[in-house]
Design a protein around this motif. Structure first.
Motif, PDB file in Angstrom:
ATOM      1  N   ALA A 286     -35.776 -92.023 -39.272  1.00  0.00           N
ATOM      2  CA  ALA A 286     -36.479 -90.740 -39.396  1.00  0.00           C
ATOM      3  C   ALA A 286     -37.603 -90.646 -38.368  1.00  0.00           C
ATOM      4  CB  ALA A 286     -37.018 -90.570 -40.808  1.00  0.00           C
ATOM      5  N   LEU A 287     -38.326 -91.744 -38.179  1.00  0.00           N
ATOM      6  CA  LEU A 287     -39.407 -91.759 -37.187  1.00  0.00           C
ATOM      7  C   LEU A 287     -38.851 -91.643 -35.772  1.00  0.00           C
ATOM      8  CD1 LEU A 287     -41.818 -94.474 -38.621  1.00  0.00           C
ATOM      9  CD2 LEU A 287     -42.270 -92.016 -38.378  1.00  0.00           C
ATOM     10  N   LYS A 288     -37.740 -92.305 -35.526  1.00  0.00           N
ATOM     11  CA  LYS A 288     -37.123 -92.225 -34.206  1.00  0.00           C
ATOM     12  C   LYS A 288     -36.666 -90.799 -33.915  1.00  0.00           C
ATOM     13  CE  LYS A 288     -33.583 -94.434 -31.336  1.00  0.00           C
ATOM     14  NZ  LYS A 288     -32.580 -95.520 -31.259  1.00  0.00           N
ATOM     15  N   ALA A 289     -36.056 -90.161 -34.913  1.00  0.00           N
ATOM     16  CA  ALA A 289     -35.617 -88.776 -34.735  1.00  0.00           C
ATOM     17  C   ALA A 289     -36.809 -87.856 -34.510  1.00  0.00           C
ATOM     18  CB  ALA A 289     -34.811 -88.326 -35.955  1.00  0.00           C
ATOM     19  N   LEU A 290     -37.883 -88.082 -35.260  1.00  0.00           N
ATOM     20  CA  LEU A 290     -39.094 -87.270 -35.097  1.00  0.00           C
ATOM     21  C   LEU A 290     -39.689 -87.462 -33.710  1.00  0.00           C
ATOM     22  CD1 LEU A 290     -41.253 -85.399 -36.251  1.00  0.00           C
ATOM     23  CD2 LEU A 290     -42.411 -87.429 -37.179  1.00  0.00           C
ATOM     24  N   GLY A 291     -39.685 -88.698 -33.233  1.00  0.00           N
ATOM     25  CA  GLY A 291     -40.199 -88.962 -31.891  1.00  0.00           C
ATOM     26  C   GLY A 291     -39.411 -88.204 -30.833  1.00  0.00           C
ATOM     27  N   GLY A 292     -38.084 -88.191 -31.005  1.00  0.00           N
ATOM     28  CA  GLY A 292     -37.254 -87.447 -30.067  1.00  0.00           C
ATOM     29  C   GLY A 292     -37.538 -85.960 -30.113  1.00  0.00           C
ATOM     30  N   ARG A 293     -37.731 -85.449 -31.337  1.00  0.00           N
ATOM     31  CA  ARG A 293     -38.019 -84.025 -31.484  1.00  0.00           C
ATOM     32  C   ARG A 293     -39.362 -83.659 -30.838  1.00  0.00           C
ATOM     33  NH1 ARG A 293     -34.224 -81.454 -32.475  1.00  0.00           N
ATOM     34  NH2 ARG A 293     -33.805 -81.581 -34.692  1.00  0.00           N
ATOM     35  N   LEU A 294     -40.361 -84.516 -31.014  1.00  0.00           N
ATOM     36  CA  LEU A 294     -41.665 -84.252 -30.404  1.00  0.00           C
ATOM     37  C   LEU A 294     -41.592 -84.296 -28.883  1.00  0.00           C
ATOM     38  CD1 LEU A 294     -44.007 -86.254 -32.814  1.00  0.00           C
ATOM     39  CD2 LEU A 294     -43.765 -83.773 -32.645  1.00  0.00           C
ATOM     40  N   ARG A 295     -40.831 -85.269 -28.357  1.00  0.00           N
ATOM     41  CA  ARG A 295     -40.671 -85.354 -26.898  1.00  0.00           C
ATOM     42  C   ARG A 295     -39.980 -84.085 -26.372  1.00  0.00           C
ATOM     43  NH1 ARG A 295     -40.058 -90.072 -23.433  1.00  0.00           N
ATOM     44  NH2 ARG A 295     -40.230 -91.322 -25.333  1.00  0.00           N
ATOM     45  N   GLU A 296     -38.981 -83.633 -27.099  1.00  0.00           N
ATOM     46  CA  GLU A 296     -38.292 -82.409 -26.693  1.00  0.00           C
ATOM     47  C   GLU A 296     -39.244 -81.217 -26.722  1.00  0.00           C
ATOM     48  OE1 GLU A 296     -34.667 -79.502 -28.281  1.00  0.00           O
ATOM     49  OE2 GLU A 296     -34.977 -81.465 -29.205  1.00  0.00           O
ATOM     50  N   PHE A 297     -40.085 -81.141 -27.765  1.00  0.00           N
ATOM     51  CA  PHE A 297     -41.032 -80.029 -27.883  1.00  0.00           C
ATOM     52  C   PHE A 297     -42.010 -80.012 -26.706  1.00  0.00           C
ATOM     53  CE2 PHE A 297     -45.191 -78.442 -29.351  1.00  0.00           C
ATOM     54  CZ  PHE A 297     -44.836 -77.129 -29.644  1.00  0.00           C
ATOM     55  N   VAL A 298     -42.509 -81.181 -26.335  1.00  0.00           N
ATOM     56  CA  VAL A 298     -43.415 -81.253 -25.184  1.00  0.00           C
ATOM     57  C   VAL A 298     -42.690 -80.781 -23.924  1.00  0.00           C
ATOM     58  CG1 VAL A 298     -44.757 -82.800 -23.721  1.00  0.00           C
ATOM     59  CG2 VAL A 298     -44.843 -83.060 -26.207  1.00  0.00           C
ATOM     60  N   GLY A 299     -41.427 -81.188 -23.792  1.00  0.00           N
ATOM     61  CA  GLY A 299     -40.645 -80.746 -22.640  1.00  0.00           C
ATOM     62  C   GLY A 299     -40.460 -79.237 -22.608  1.00  0.00           C
ATOM     63  N   VAL A 300     -40.252 -78.645 -23.803  1.00  0.00           N
ATOM     64  CA  VAL A 300     -40.112 -77.188 -23.871  1.00  0.00           C
ATOM     65  C   VAL A 300     -41.406 -76.506 -23.443  1.00  0.00           C
ATOM     66  CG1 VAL A 300     -39.877 -75.252 -25.479  1.00  0.00           C
ATOM     67  CG2 VAL A 300     -38.280 -77.176 -25.612  1.00  0.00           C
ATOM     68  N   VAL A 301     -42.536 -77.014 -23.947  1.00  0.00           N
ATOM     69  CA  VAL A 301     -43.831 -76.421 -23.594  1.00  0.00           C
ATOM     70  C   VAL A 301     -44.080 -76.523 -22.089  1.00  0.00           C
ATOM     71  CG1 VAL A 301     -46.323 -76.638 -23.892  1.00  0.00           C
ATOM     72  CG2 VAL A 301     -44.820 -76.811 -25.881  1.00  0.00           C
ATOM     73  N   ARG A 302     -43.726 -77.676 -21.521  1.00  0.00           N
ATOM     74  CA  ARG A 302     -43.956 -77.896 -20.085  1.00  0.00           C
ATOM     75  C   ARG A 302     -42.835 -77.319 -19.222  1.00  0.00           C
ATOM     76  NH1 ARG A 302     -45.800 -84.291 -19.845  1.00  0.00           N
ATOM     77  NH2 ARG A 302     -47.758 -84.086 -21.031  1.00  0.00           N
ATOM     78  N   ARG A 303     -41.763 -76.881 -19.866  1.00  0.00           N
ATOM     79  CA  ARG A 303     -40.558 -76.427 -19.168  1.00  0.00           C
ATOM     80  C   ARG A 303     -40.030 -77.519 -18.253  1.00  0.00           C
ATOM     81  NH1 ARG A 303     -42.330 -70.103 -18.010  1.00  0.00           N
ATOM     82  NH2 ARG A 303     -42.617 -69.596 -20.217  1.00  0.00           N
ATOM     83  N   ASP A 304     -40.033 -78.728 -18.802  1.00  0.00           N
ATOM     84  CA  ASP A 304     -39.579 -79.928 -18.101  1.00  0.00           C
ATOM     85  C   ASP A 304     -38.208 -80.303 -18.656  1.00  0.00           C
ATOM     86  OD1 ASP A 304     -39.058 -82.542 -17.270  1.00  0.00           O
ATOM     87  OD2 ASP A 304     -41.166 -83.129 -17.312  1.00  0.00           O
ATOM     88  N   ASP A 305     -37.155 -79.960 -17.930  1.00  0.00           N
ATOM     89  CA  ASP A 305     -35.800 -80.181 -18.442  1.00  0.00           C
ATOM     90  C   ASP A 305     -35.482 -81.655 -18.630  1.00  0.00           C
ATOM     91  OD1 ASP A 305     -35.459 -77.473 -18.444  1.00  0.00           O
ATOM     92  OD2 ASP A 305     -34.246 -77.394 -16.614  1.00  0.00           O
ATOM     93  N   ARG A 306     -36.026 -82.511 -17.776  1.00  0.00           N
ATOM     94  CA  ARG A 306     -35.743 -83.942 -17.936  1.00  0.00           C
ATOM     95  C   ARG A 306     -36.359 -84.467 -19.234  1.00  0.00           C
ATOM     96  NH1 ARG A 306     -33.757 -88.245 -15.724  1.00  0.00           N
ATOM     97  NH2 ARG A 306     -34.674 -90.274 -16.127  1.00  0.00           N
ATOM     98  N   LEU A 307     -37.569 -84.046 -19.540  1.00  0.00           N
ATOM     99  CA  LEU A 307     -38.203 -84.474 -20.781  1.00  0.00           C
ATOM    100  C   LEU A 307     -37.460 -83.918 -21.989  1.00  0.00           C
ATOM    101  CD1 LEU A 307     -40.616 -86.185 -21.654  1.00  0.00           C
ATOM    102  CD2 LEU A 307     -42.011 -84.114 -21.696  1.00  0.00           C
ATOM    103  N   ILE A 308     -36.977 -82.701 -21.885  1.00  0.00           N
ATOM    104  CA  ILE A 308     -36.165 -82.122 -22.963  1.00  0.00           C
ATOM    105  C   ILE A 308     -34.919 -82.971 -23.175  1.00  0.00           C
ATOM    106  CG2 ILE A 308     -34.756 -80.142 -23.627  1.00  0.00           C
ATOM    107  CD1 ILE A 308     -36.759 -78.363 -22.140  1.00  0.00           C
ATOM    108  N   ALA A 309     -34.258 -83.353 -22.079  1.00  0.00           N
ATOM    109  CA  ALA A 309     -33.044 -84.168 -22.178  1.00  0.00           C
ATOM    110  C   ALA A 309     -33.334 -85.518 -22.816  1.00  0.00           C
ATOM    111  CB  ALA A 309     -32.428 -84.351 -20.791  1.00  0.00           C
TER     112      ALA A 309
END
Length: 326
Positions: A286-309
């Protein structure tokens, strides 16, 4: 593309994110799975994002890659200057098909995404297989109060995980853009596209989906030259998330032999399609999944496709490990 090592027999959880641009707008395409001859293209509904297919997509890599789309205004993709029509969104779905050079992809739409898929299928007779999950709008519910009441009734039967995912998606979309696109969805007459669809079509609905009644699903199937319906017991409007494995099996079997309806019924039992997803994961996953979701969210905010991936891949890996623990 985010590289992933390990056992080659393990599920591929690496996700590639790219953009398909048309003029001053673009579609974000998240791709999972190994290259192959035939791809799946997934189109989400109003206000939500490709994350709605996070459980479905990894189970569809049967013939080729799976591409989930975030269209302009959704999933953190920038809002266009003006509201877009369903036809304009369908133009972008076609742009993805053409730019990625997809040969007869299987098109899967959910909710408002079924409108775009129906529009594309009506335009392109070369598309041979379509899946409409929870298609909208039922002509008898083409009034906002009626549709809103039905949606709330269906939402009552959604699991907490889906409700939280929806809230996050709606906040990312923003109420202003949601309300600008909503009238386009309400006006679009999907029923006018049905007779022009030459693809074999599977209509999937959940038992508790008040938005898409059984009567409407059955009527829609009579309007499409070749179509069949399937109801998932215990499911609601977001059937492809709560019952992802069963819906994926339906889609794959239907894509394998789309005009063999009797064979589909013989190969699939209702129990196989109705198996719900597990409701709990281990704390570590659950923590690992949450970490991935947070990383994706930061990527969305920054519009950083690599971070989203990277975030999507981390989340997909956690889900694959969760599935392996069953």
């Amino acid at each position: 593309m985010v590289e992933r090592g390990g056992d080659p027999n393990e599920p591929n959880t690496s996700i590639e994110v790219r953009r398909v641009e048309r003029g001053d707008v673009y579609t974000r395409v998240s791709t999972i799975g190994s290259p192959g001859g035939r791809a799946f293209v997934l189109v989400a509904g109003l206000g939500v994002a490709a994350t709605y297919f996070e459980r479905l997509a990894p189970n569809l890599n049967e013939f080729g890659p799976v591409h989930a789309l975030d269209l302009p205004g959704f999933g953190g993709v920038p809002h266009p200057p003006a509201a877009m029509s369903i036809e304009q969104y369908a133009d972008l779905v076609e742009a993805v098909i053409d730019e990625l050079d997809l040969d007869d992809p299987v098109l899967i739409g959910h909710s408002m995404g079924t409108q775009m898929v129906a529009e594309v299928a009506a335009r392109r007779p070369d598309i041979t297989t379509v899946v409409l999950i929870s298609p909208v709008v039922d002509p008898s519910a083409r009034r906002l109060p009626t549709l809103a009441f039905r949606f709330l009734h269906a939402a009552w039967h959604e699991p907490v995980k889906v409700k939280l995912l929806a809230v996050g998606s709606y906040l990312t979309c923003g109420p202003k853009w949601f309300l600008r696109v909503l009238p386009a969805m309400m006006r679009f007459r999907i029923e006018d596209r049905f007779p022009r669809i030459r693809a074999a079509t599977l209509i999937v609905r959940g038992q508790h989906d008040a938005v898409v009644s059984e009567a409407f699903a059955e009527w829609a199937a009579t309007r499409i030259p070749f179509a069949s319906t399937w109801e998932i017991g215990g499911a609601a409007h977001s059937v492809m998330h709560q019952h992802a494995e069963g819906v994926a099996r339906l889609c794959v079997e239907f894509a394998r032999a789309p005009r063999d309806t009797d064979g589909l019924l013989n190969r699939m039992s209702h129990e196989a399609a109705e198996t719900p997803e597990p409701t709990h994961a281990s704390p570590a996953l659950a923590l690992k999944a949450l970490g991935g979701r947070l990383r994706e969210f930061v990527g969305v905010v920054r519009r950083d496709d690599r971070l989203i991936a990277e975030g999507k891949s981390e989340h997909a890996e956690a889900m694959a490990e969760e599935q392996g623990e069953r």
